[in-house]
Design a protein around this motif. Structure first.
Motif, short mmCIF file in Angstrom:
data_model
loop_
_atom_site.label_atom_id
_atom_site.label_comp_id
_atom_site.label_asym_id
_atom_site.label_seq_id
_atom_site.Cartn_x
_atom_site.Cartn_y
_atom_site.Cartn_z
N ARG A 278 0.81 -1.21 0.00
CA ARG A 278 0.00 0.00 0.00
C ARG A 278 0.85 1.26 0.00
N VAL A 279 1.96 1.22 0.73
CA VAL A 279 2.85 2.38 0.80
C VAL A 279 3.41 2.72 -0.58
N VAL A 280 3.89 1.69 -1.26
CA VAL A 280 4.47 1.91 -2.58
C VAL A 280 3.41 2.36 -3.57
N ASP A 281 2.21 1.78 -3.47
CA ASP A 281 1.13 2.15 -4.37
C ASP A 281 0.75 3.63 -4.18
N SER A 282 0.70 4.09 -2.95
CA SER A 282 0.36 5.48 -2.69
C SER A 282 1.41 6.42 -3.27
N LEU A 283 2.68 6.07 -3.09
CA LEU A 283 3.74 6.90 -3.65
C LEU A 283 3.69 6.92 -5.17
N TYR A 284 3.36 5.76 -5.76
CA TYR A 284 3.30 5.70 -7.22
C TYR A 284 2.21 6.62 -7.76
N LYS B 289 2.95 9.34 -10.69
CA LYS B 289 2.74 8.74 -12.01
C LYS B 289 2.66 9.77 -13.13
N GLY B 290 2.38 11.02 -12.77
CA GLY B 290 2.36 12.07 -13.80
C GLY B 290 3.72 12.32 -14.41
N LYS B 291 4.79 11.89 -13.73
CA LYS B 291 6.15 12.07 -14.24
C LYS B 291 6.68 10.83 -14.95
N GLU C 33 13.18 1.05 -19.22
CA GLU C 33 14.36 1.04 -18.34
C GLU C 33 14.47 2.36 -17.59
N LYS C 34 14.20 3.46 -18.29
CA LYS C 34 14.25 4.77 -17.64
C LYS C 34 13.16 4.88 -16.57
N GLU C 35 11.99 4.31 -16.85
CA GLU C 35 10.91 4.36 -15.87
C GLU C 35 11.26 3.51 -14.65
#
Length: 841
Positions: free
Chosen positions: A193-199, A203-205, A220-222
């Motif tokens: 959940r923590v990682v999902d919230s940060l993503y 995600k706009g970047k 690879e850059k992503e």
């Protein structure tokens, strides 16, 4: 007998070609020399470097269409050691006779020299490229892989090998790409959940854009972006291995459906493993070991203190002020873990020049917190260095210089460094005014004291404006030098306080709050011995009007200055023309300007934006801007205290009229990487120094000059300009400069590079006391006085330094005022030969 160098060079070249003209000289009977590769992409020839570099086998490199290095290689003889020894041993007792005549050691040296030269030919040359079918097949697979990873999933590559009867072969590659695949959708499956919230926040970047052609490099850059983002937002255990992309192209009509998957953290203990959700980690405490030593690692710390949440420890008495160390460490107690904080701390601690390379370790606690241990090993309190140099210039036959220095670290307990450098030099020349030809008649000595403070030394707190993340520093310096030479001799005192900081990795700012310079000429009476051209002109006028005899010379300095005074008086000597009077006036103005003492107190701001990503980046730009202002503080003080003016109407401080001017400069450099070690480099410069108030001219040390190794290479330094004036003065300078440089650099072979260049520019006088129309910038029509020099050069890259040799030709010379200015002195006799270190820009 006249020797024709050109014919000799031509004959040597022809002999070289004839000796090695057989390209297949070192090709076996059952082999073929690869002479050409051609890549067709969708039936069109593709010559781009990116595509051609995919081939595993390329034909021999060519210079101007000729495989020069292949032919050098063919000059070498295989098994040269056996051949040389066989020639010696083919006659009985020949080796014995040679050993008696030369000695065994000399004979061995002869054999070694033959072998060594042969090996040099092989190393300098390039072995013939023999066609290899297996490498052709590997090239096909690499071509298909390249296009696959760039979205052409159905790309097919084939080859056609043509073997000719003359043992030469060519290869044609055919690539059919088909239609590219497009990214159609992006879904996510993130377990923690923590990682999902940060993503969701970031995600706009994302580098992955819908309806764009698929490229593996984008993913690879992503992956790198997400890894850095999570690790700089508290996810301590995250790594790029957790990021996985699953692609679906089945029945999608060349559309790619992307599913981003990030699993929970994997924990392995012995032979078992389990997965747990990622957590955000915070920094619980930061321990700084100020005098860490591996040998003393188990000893109890004798001294310790706490400062703003940091714990500082020392084996002996703590020698550093806590703030000096905590300012360099960006890992903050109570903050969220950020991976970049450790990198920034490494960099800032190294910049202190007080410690060896530091070590920072994180220890994981039970409550999702981290303890950071910073291990610092101080360098020695004092360090000594000594430098020496031997040089030669146009005013000295030989020069010897030395500069011993001592560096003291942690001077006031705040990681400050104090550096004292002494410098001295002696040189050999001949003083035209000195009948005693002393060998070492050039002398310069002095000292420079610099204090560097790793923060802004200012009465007010500047943390909110320039935080410590910008690496602020203060430098206070004073120096003095005394110069005795064949010139005017100078004594110089300087002092400065400046601030430096970096808002980001690309930008560097420097603000000189106060910079003072006092220059006193010790030997002004020697002026006409130094500036002999001005004296010759003055002497010719005196001879022409009969002031002195046709074979006499004006006495220096008395008679020469008396003649100037008479010419410029209300009752000049008879026979003078208006041009003569004007010329003498120019000579007098120049003498006054170059022999006057200078007092300069200024402030300046420098901004530099450097887009280079590394030392090997050849596609970048550098933009510099500088604004300097001098004399304003002294002008205000002169008005407030109602100081008296001298006979010229200028205020004086310590019997010196201080300088007042404003001086902006713009400098822009741009490099384009053209591939295959080819670079197009461009530089443009504009600078102007405008005197006002207490000055009507610019001090010599602050003026501009043109020409030289790093400027317009068709003219020597100080020889170009001002404007279209045909000046033969030793040092031409002015207060306006325009410079444009363009250089095409290419590789010849290995570490040897070539260059073609064009340098344009000039200097002018503007808004000052110079009235010579040919030397002043009046309007845009003065731009026709921009000089153009073109030429070529060689560079040899030693790795740590580049040796440079350039030849510049005067292509457009503005000094030809009333005639054609093009190609008048375009020849090797009038060319300027430049030797330099590293590239000019």
């Amino acid at each position: 007998m006249k020797i024709d160098i050109n014919k000799i060079a031509l004959n040597i070249t022809i002999a070289l070609l004839l000796a090695s003209c057989n390209s297949i000289k070192r090709v076996a009977d059952d082999e073929h020399l690869l002479t050409n590769n051609t890549i067709y992409v969708n039936d069109k020839v593709n010559k781009t470097e990116t595509i051609n570099n995919l081939l595993y086998q390329k034909d021999n490199r060519k210079f101007l269409g000729f495989p020069f290095r292949l032919h050098i290689y063919n000059l070498a003889r295989p098994n040269i050691d056996s051949i040389v020894n066989s020639n010696i041993d083919k006659k009985p007792k020949k080796r014995e006779r040679l050993e008696k005549f030369l000695s065994k050691k000399q004979l061995d040296k002869y054999v070694e020299s033959r072998i060594g030269f042969n090996n040099w030919l092989k190393k300098t040359g390039e072995a013939p490229v023999i066609l290899d079918d297996s490498k052709v097949e590997r090239s096909i697979r690499r071509l298909e892989a390249y296009y696959f990873h760039n979205g052409w999933f159905n790309a097919k590559a084939t080859s056609k090998i043509t073997r000719n009867d003359n043992q030469r072969a060519t290869v044609d590659y055919q690539v059919a790409t088909g239609e590219p695949y497009i990214v159609d959708s992006l879904s996510t499956k993130i377990d923690s959940r923590v990682v999902d919230s940060l993503y969701l926040v970031s995600k706009g970047k994302s580098y992955i854009k819908l309806n764009k052609q698929y490229k593996t490099a984008t993913f690879e850059k992503e992956k790198d972006r997400l890894t850095n983002y999570f690790r700089n937002n508290g996810v301590y255990h995250f790594s790029e291995d957790y990021v996985y992309f699953e692609m679906d192209t089945i029945d999608t009509n060349k559309k790619v459906k992307v599913d981003l998957q990030i699993q929970n953290r994997l924990i392995k203990i012995d032979d078992s493993s389990r997965r747990e959700p990622f957590n955000i980690y915070k920094i619980k405490e930061v321990n700084i070991f100020t005098d860490y030593s591996y040998l003393d690692r188990n000893k109890t710390q004798k001294d310790s203190t706490s400062y703003e949440g940091y714990n500082l420890y020392s084996n002996d008495e703590l020698r550093f002020k806590p703030k000096a160390l905590t300012d360099a460490i960006f890992i903050t107690p109570g903050s969220v873990f950020k991976d970049r904080d450790r990198t920034m701390s490494y960099r800032h601690i190294s910049e202190l020049r007080t410690f060896k390379y530091p070590n920072i370790e994180y220890i994981e606690n039970q409550d999702t917190t981290l303890t950071a241990n910073v291990y610092l090993t101080p360098l020695k309190k004092f360090s000594l260095s000594f430098g020496a140099e031997v040089s030669q210039s146009n005013i000295q036959q030989i020069g010897l210089s030395f500069n011993p220095s001592i560096l003291m670290r942690n001077v006031f307990g705040g990681a400050e460094t104090l550096e004292l450098t002494a410098f001295g030099s002696i040189g050999a020349s001949k003083d035209a005014a000195n009948d005693e030809d002393r060998f070492f008649d050039i002398q310069e000595w002095g000292a420079d004291l610099k204090l560097t403070i790793p923060r802004l030394f200012f009465p007010f707190n500047t943390e909110s404006i320039i935080p410590k993340s910008m690496s602020p520093s203060t430098r206070i310096s004073i120096s003095s030098s005394n110069q005795t030479n064949i010139g005017l001799d100078k004594r110089t005192f300087t002092g400065a306080i400046n601030y430096k900081w970096r808002p980001n990795d690309k930008v560097t700012n420097r603000f000189d709050l106060l910079s003072s310079q006092y220059v006193r000429n010790l030997n002004p009476d020697n002026y006409f011995n130094v500036y002999s051209t001005s004296f010759t002109t003055l002497n010719d006028i005196a001879q022409d009007i009969g002031y002195i005899g046709p074979d006499d010379e004006l006495g220096i300095p008395g008679q020469a200055n008396e003649f100037i005074d008479e010419v410029l008086s209300n009752n000049p000597p008879p026979g003078l023309t208006d041009d003569d009077i004007q010329t003498v006036n120019y000579i007098d103005e120049r003498q006054t300007r170059l022999t006057e003492n200078n007092l300069i107190i200024s402030s300046s701001f420098n901004y530099v934006r450097d887009n280079r990503s590394s030392l090997f980046d050849e596609s970048f730009s550098i933009f510099r801007v500088k604004l300097e202002s001098a004399g304003n503080v002294l002008s205000l003080a002169s008005s407030v205290f109602n100081l008296e003016k001298n006979n010229d109407g200028n205020y004086e401080i310590f019997n010196v009229a201080y300088s007042q001017y404003v001086k902006p400069e713009l400098d822009y450099i741009k490099h384009w990487d053209l591939g295959n070690k080819r670079v197009l480099a461009m530089r443009s410069f504009f600078g102007i120094a405008i005197p006002y108030g207490n000055s009507n001219s610019i001090p010599f040390s602050k003026s501009f000059f043109a020409g030289g190794t790093n400027d317009n290479r068709a003219w020597t330094a100080y020889s170009l300009g001002p404007g279209s004036s045909d000046s033969n003065d030793e040092f031409n300078e002015a207060n306006l400069k325009i410079a444009l440089n363009l250089e095409y650099r290419f590789n010849i072979f290995e570490s040897l590079h070539g260059a073609l260049f064009a340098d344009a520019g000039n200097i002018w006088n503007v808004l000052d006391n110079v009235e010579d129309e040919s030397a002043t910038f009046t309007d845009f029509s003065s731009l026709e006085d921009i000089a153009l020099g073109t030429g070529f050069g060689l560079r040899y890259d030693f790795g740590f330094v580049v040796f440079r040799f350039d030849i510049g030709f005067k292509t457009y010379d503005p000094s030809y005022q009333n005639s054609n200015r093009w190609f008048n002195d375009y020849n090797f006799k009038s060319a300027v030969y430049n030797i330099g270190i590293n590239y000019p820009f």
